[in-house]
Write a protein that holds these residues in place. Structure first.
Motif, short mmCIF file in Angstrom:
data_model
loop_
_atom_site.label_atom_id
_atom_site.label_comp_id
_atom_site.label_asym_id
_atom_site.label_seq_id
_atom_site.Cartn_x
_atom_site.Cartn_y
_atom_site.Cartn_z
N THR A 137 0.82 -1.21 0.00
CA THR A 137 0.00 0.00 0.00
C THR A 137 0.86 1.26 0.00
O THR A 137 1.92 1.31 0.63
CB THR A 137 -0.93 0.02 1.23
OG1 THR A 137 -1.70 1.24 1.20
CG2 THR A 137 -0.15 -0.04 2.53
N GLN A 138 0.39 2.25 -0.71
CA GLN A 138 1.04 3.57 -0.74
C GLN A 138 0.15 4.60 -0.04
O GLN A 138 0.34 5.82 -0.21
CB GLN A 138 1.29 4.00 -2.19
CG GLN A 138 1.97 2.96 -3.06
CD GLN A 138 3.42 2.72 -2.70
OE1 GLN A 138 4.24 3.63 -2.76
NE2 GLN A 138 3.76 1.48 -2.32
N ASP A 139 -0.80 4.12 0.77
CA ASP A 139 -1.80 5.00 1.36
C ASP A 139 -1.22 6.06 2.29
O ASP A 139 -1.86 7.10 2.53
CB ASP A 139 -2.84 4.17 2.13
CG ASP A 139 -3.73 3.35 1.21
OD1 ASP A 139 -3.67 3.57 -0.02
OD2 ASP A 139 -4.47 2.48 1.72
N PHE A 140 -0.06 5.82 2.85
CA PHE A 140 0.53 6.76 3.80
C PHE A 140 1.19 7.95 3.11
O PHE A 140 1.43 8.99 3.73
CB PHE A 140 1.58 6.06 4.67
CG PHE A 140 2.62 5.32 3.88
CD1 PHE A 140 3.75 5.96 3.42
CD2 PHE A 140 2.46 3.97 3.58
CE1 PHE A 140 4.70 5.28 2.67
CE2 PHE A 140 3.40 3.29 2.83
CZ PHE A 140 4.53 3.95 2.38
N LEU A 141 1.52 7.82 1.81
CA LEU A 141 2.26 8.87 1.12
C LEU A 141 1.51 10.21 1.08
O LEU A 141 2.13 11.26 1.32
CB LEU A 141 2.63 8.43 -0.29
CG LEU A 141 3.78 7.42 -0.39
CD1 LEU A 141 3.97 6.95 -1.82
CD2 LEU A 141 5.08 8.01 0.14
N PRO A 142 0.20 10.25 0.80
CA PRO A 142 -0.48 11.55 0.82
C PRO A 142 -0.39 12.25 2.18
O PRO A 142 -0.25 13.48 2.23
CB PRO A 142 -1.93 11.19 0.47
CG PRO A 142 -1.82 9.94 -0.33
CD PRO A 142 -0.69 9.18 0.29
N GLY A 143 -0.45 11.49 3.26
CA GLY A 143 -0.32 12.08 4.59
C GLY A 143 1.07 12.66 4.82
O GLY A 143 1.22 13.76 5.39
N PHE A 144 2.09 11.92 4.41
CA PHE A 144 3.46 12.42 4.51
C PHE A 144 3.59 13.74 3.74
O PHE A 144 4.13 14.74 4.23
CB PHE A 144 4.46 11.41 3.94
CG PHE A 144 4.77 10.23 4.83
CD1 PHE A 144 4.06 9.99 6.00
CD2 PHE A 144 5.77 9.35 4.49
CE1 PHE A 144 4.35 8.91 6.81
CE2 PHE A 144 6.08 8.25 5.29
CZ PHE A 144 5.36 8.03 6.45
#
Length: 403
Positions: free
Chosen positions: A290-297
């Motif tokens: 998953t790349q779901d954390f990238l927008p938060g970063f």
């Protein structure tokens, strides 16, 4: 009597890393009980995502702790090929992929594999501190091109054309940039590519380590994607350190022509051998998972960037452009050169500025001369909002006290 070893000519040409030196000094001061704010290290303050850590733990429990092929396990090479196809529209085979113990090792292996005495490497300045030093270690000659704030710290096509000689072997292109955060648009890359097409002996090493850290809807491109005619002489380098908060895992990777990749593997065969097996399996998950954390970063970094740019531009004597990416700002302190600090020390240059700021206000940052452009400095905003706000207070107080 202690014998005095004669060091190599290569090591005598190389300076220590200024970024590591600043971080080391800040940490030493902290151990002495001083309230130091360290803004020198280019390291995410976020933790490695849980799915990536779980993959590493799983690899340990499954006994994946032995030697691997020197330049990477097949599973990671396949994940890298998939990443390049998915995100950059670039098609590579696993035989075109190198995995090294960090992005720095990718660059070093490439230079060791290709540079001979007299070979030149064009390096836009400001540059990451290790570029010219690695070129020197490998026996090459760095040719720096000054790219000032008027061009948003980016290399212009006419500058590139003027810097190329018959001895030019490589151009290093870093976007978004360490130290400035400046990122090249597709049109800007195409203009540089048009120059490179006219000089077929020049190879391109593009450092895309901060690819995923771009803001305000910036559309990221890499040069082999923009100009397919350069595909066969481009080494496209990336890694998991910055986007995935995996600096300590030490995995960098690159893709390029098989002959070059094979030569880099030969360097690794006789130097590091393989990157850490556990880190490689964690990186498979980083790229495939998953790349779901990238927008938060990205959102957190963008907010911090905005805060730092606004605060620094309100500071007496500083001017700070708004970068497109990475997690650095790169202000100019040129108008403060020649002023006197409360300690009585004259601010002779950006190095003195950084030194006096650390001594008087306990804020550690990296002076611009280390990046090849004096009169400036780099701040890493990869730390908490509270720390950055306090840092701004101290920087503003210091600059206002200069006379």
């Amino acid at each position: 009597m202690v014998a005095d070893i004669q060091l190599s000519d290569a090591i005598s040409r190389v300076k220590p890393s200024a970024t590591i030196a600043v971080t080391t000094k800040a940490n030493e001061m902290k151990r002495q009980g001083l309230d130091v704010i360290g803004l020198g290290a280019g390291e995410p303050d976020f933790d490695t995502p849980e799915n990536i850590k779980d993959a590493a733990i799983r690899a340990i429990r499954e006994g994946k702790t032995k030697y691997t092929p020197s330049d990477g396990i097949p599973e990671l090479k396949e994940a890298i090929c998939a990443k390049f196809a998915r995100e950059n529209a670039l098609s590579y085979k696993p035989s075109q992929v190198n995995v090294s113990p960090g992005g720095k090792a990718v660059l070093f292996n490439a230079f060791m594999a290709t540079l001979n005495g007299g070979d030149e490497v064009v390096i836009p300045a400001p540059y990451w501190v290790s570029y010219p030093e690695m070129v020197l270690l490998a026996g090459g000659t760095p040719v720096t091109v000054s790219c000032g704030p008027n061009a948003n710290y980016k290399l212009l096509p006419e500058q590139l054309d003027a810097a190329i000689t018959p001895r030019t072997k490589w151009l290093i292109l870093n976007s978004p940039s360490n130290p400035t955060g400046a990122a090249y648009t597709r049109a800007e890359l195409k203009a540089l590519a048009d120059v490179l097409v006219r000089h077929p002996h020049v190879w391109i090493l593009t450092d895309d380590m901060y690819e995923h850290l771009v803001y305000d809807g910036f559309e990221y491109s890499t040069i082999a994607q923009v100009e397919p005619a350069l595909y066969d002489r481009t080494l496209t380098m990336n890694g998991v350190s910055k986007a995935y908060a995996m600096t300590g895992w030490r995995i960098g990777y690159a893709a390029g022509p098989e002959k070059l990749i094979g030569a880099m593997r030969k360097v690794m065969d006789q130097s590091t051998s393989n990157p850490c097996s556990i880190s490689q399996w964690a990186s498979v998950e980083a790229l495939n998972g998953t790349q779901d954390f990238l927008p938060g970063f990205r959102a957190a970094y963008q907010a911090r960037r905005n805060m730092m740019v606004e605060g620094l531009n309100k500071t007496v004597g500083l001017h700070c452009p708004k970068p497109e990416g990475a997690f650095y700002v790169y202000p100019s302190c040129a108008s403060l050169i020649g002023k006197t600090a409360p300690s009585g020390v004259v601010i002779a240059d950006d190095k003195t500025f950084a030194s006096e700021l650390l001594e008087s206000e306990k804020v550690a940052l990296v002076f611009g001369e280390a990046f090849g452009l004096p009169g400036t400095f780099r701040i890493s905003y990869a730390t908490s909002d509270a720390v950055l706000k306090e840092a701004l207070v101290r920087i503003q107080r210091f600059c206002a006290a200069l006379s």
